[in-house]
Design a protein around this motif. Sequence first.
Motif, PDB file in Angstrom:
ATOM      1  N   LEU A  13      -3.328   1.956  -3.294  1.00 45.71           N
ATOM      2  CA  LEU A  13      -3.794   0.789  -3.294  1.00 45.71           C
ATOM      3  C   LEU A  13      -3.160  -0.924  -2.595  1.00 45.71           C
ATOM      4  N   LYS A  14      -3.568  -1.571  -1.913  1.00 48.71           N
ATOM      5  CA  LYS A  14      -2.806  -2.390  -1.773  1.00 48.71           C
ATOM      6  C   LYS A  14      -3.945  -3.457  -1.856  1.00 48.71           C
ATOM      7  N   GLY A  15      -2.529  -4.504  -1.306  1.00 49.80           N
ATOM      8  CA  GLY A  15      -3.130  -6.159  -2.273  1.00 49.80           C
ATOM      9  C   GLY A  15      -3.526  -6.226  -3.245  1.00 49.80           C
ATOM     10  N   GLU A  16      -4.986  -7.597  -2.945  1.00 49.54           N
ATOM     11  CA  GLU A  16      -5.673  -7.457  -4.725  1.00 49.54           C
ATOM     12  C   GLU A  16      -6.293  -6.705  -4.612  1.00 49.54           C
ATOM     13  N   GLY A  38       0.781  -1.598   0.102  1.00 50.80           N
ATOM     14  CA  GLY A  38      -0.363  -0.094   0.200  1.00 50.80           C
ATOM     15  C   GLY A  38       0.561   0.945  -0.193  1.00 50.80           C
ATOM     16  N   LYS A  39       2.083   1.005  -0.332  1.00 45.32           N
ATOM     17  CA  LYS A  39       3.233   2.423  -0.262  1.00 45.32           C
ATOM     18  C   LYS A  39       3.577   2.808  -1.678  1.00 45.32           C
ATOM     19  N   PHE A  72       5.870  -6.479  -3.977  1.00 48.94           N
ATOM     20  CA  PHE A  72       5.048  -7.241  -5.072  1.00 48.94           C
ATOM     21  C   PHE A  72       4.278  -7.946  -4.388  1.00 48.94           C
ATOM     22  N   ASP A  73       3.383  -8.010  -5.481  1.00 47.93           N
ATOM     23  CA  ASP A  73       2.109 -10.160  -4.924  1.00 47.93           C
ATOM     24  C   ASP A  73       3.358 -11.195  -4.191  1.00 47.93           C
TER      25      ASP A  73
END
Length: 434
Positions: free
Chosen positions: A359-362, A352-353, A407-408
């Motif tokens: 935006l964060k995660g999925e 989220g940074k 990264f994911d």
Amino acid sequence: MLLYKLPLGCLILVLLLMFLYYYEKKRHKAKRRTRLFEFLLAGAVLCFCLDIITVYTVNHLESVPALLNKVVHLLYFFTIDWCILYSFLYLVALLDISFTKKQLWGMVYIPYGAGLLIMAFGIKSLEYRIGKGTNYSMGIPVYVCYILVAYFFILAVLIWFRNRKNIPKGKKITFLLCLPVFMLFMIYQMLYPESLVSSLAITILILGAYCSSENASKIELMQYHNRVVSAFAEVIESRDDSTGEHVKRTTAYARLIAQELMKRKAFPETLTKAYLYSLMKAAPLHDFGKIAIPDAVLQKKGKLTPEEFEIMKKHTVYGAEMVEHTLHDLEEPEDTEVAYQVAMHHHERWDGKGYPEGLKGEAIPLCARIMAVADVFDAVSQKRCYREAMTLDESFAIIKEGVGSQFDPLIAEVFLQKREDVEKVYKEIVNPGR
């Protein structure tokens, strides 16, 4: 002569279409995507010729040998089902749907082969009836022919509904226009056997396929459009001391990641063949917005100040806006949406940074999460005006350090596990003069 007009007209129309198809393909040097459409054309021509012959033989029973009449009718029923089979296979190819060999044999080839055998053994039951305008044939071969038509039509509808969310709008329209009209004609033929409109039904299928997907001029226009977009992306990249190879490498890395994810059946609701195609078209445009960034910031040889970095961050928003405005009427809505997401969100971080929206995660679109890994790896592994290139080991270490933070985790791990293929791309696409 009136009896022959419909199949003869269909034959002339398909022959004209065949001439245009091969002429344009040769003129534009278009590559054949699949031979299925060509098989369909050949089957249709044979079908219409046999249709004309059977119209003659069934209306001259006194002068045509009974055995010859039955053989010609059997061949005609075979070619109708040939056209239906290849129409189905072509539709499956058009929608980018893959079947295993077991599925193909179980759902397609065995029912088709069984139908042909039943028609062949049931030819003795063929009988001829006198209608108001023309004689016509009935019996086991006719019924089985209709059953096969209905079977493949129902199978096509089921496949379409199962995959409708992943089918581009243009292909949906082709399906919705052509197949229902085709089936209406075939139902009419079944209810009124002497109407002889089966040739018209097949012609509609071929016209729909040609207009939507096989027109060489349209294909060439799309190819020109893609080349222009790629060239424009390369020009933009050259402004910050990188070259067009950055576009090619990042697109290749993104493809490697997406294909491996598909093999693992990750994100099955989103990551389809259609989505992969959209991502490959969108990848070169990820830095589209850099064209709006001043040279003093984009080409600065030292570290950016906080103010300058804020200006640089805006390239994501600029790029998304330009994609939306320029591609809105030129691309499929699905392609435009993926291009917008890639341009806007490829600098978001899993924790989220990132920017521009944090935006964060999925919550970060899948295409942007894939692009983030590809873009960062290529950025650190190449020389820039403000720093030297890192080694491959150092570049892979950057990706490893970012697992679960930048990264994911799944996407980054897939990239790291594909190191051998990544290095192949890295070595094959080399910057000129390096």
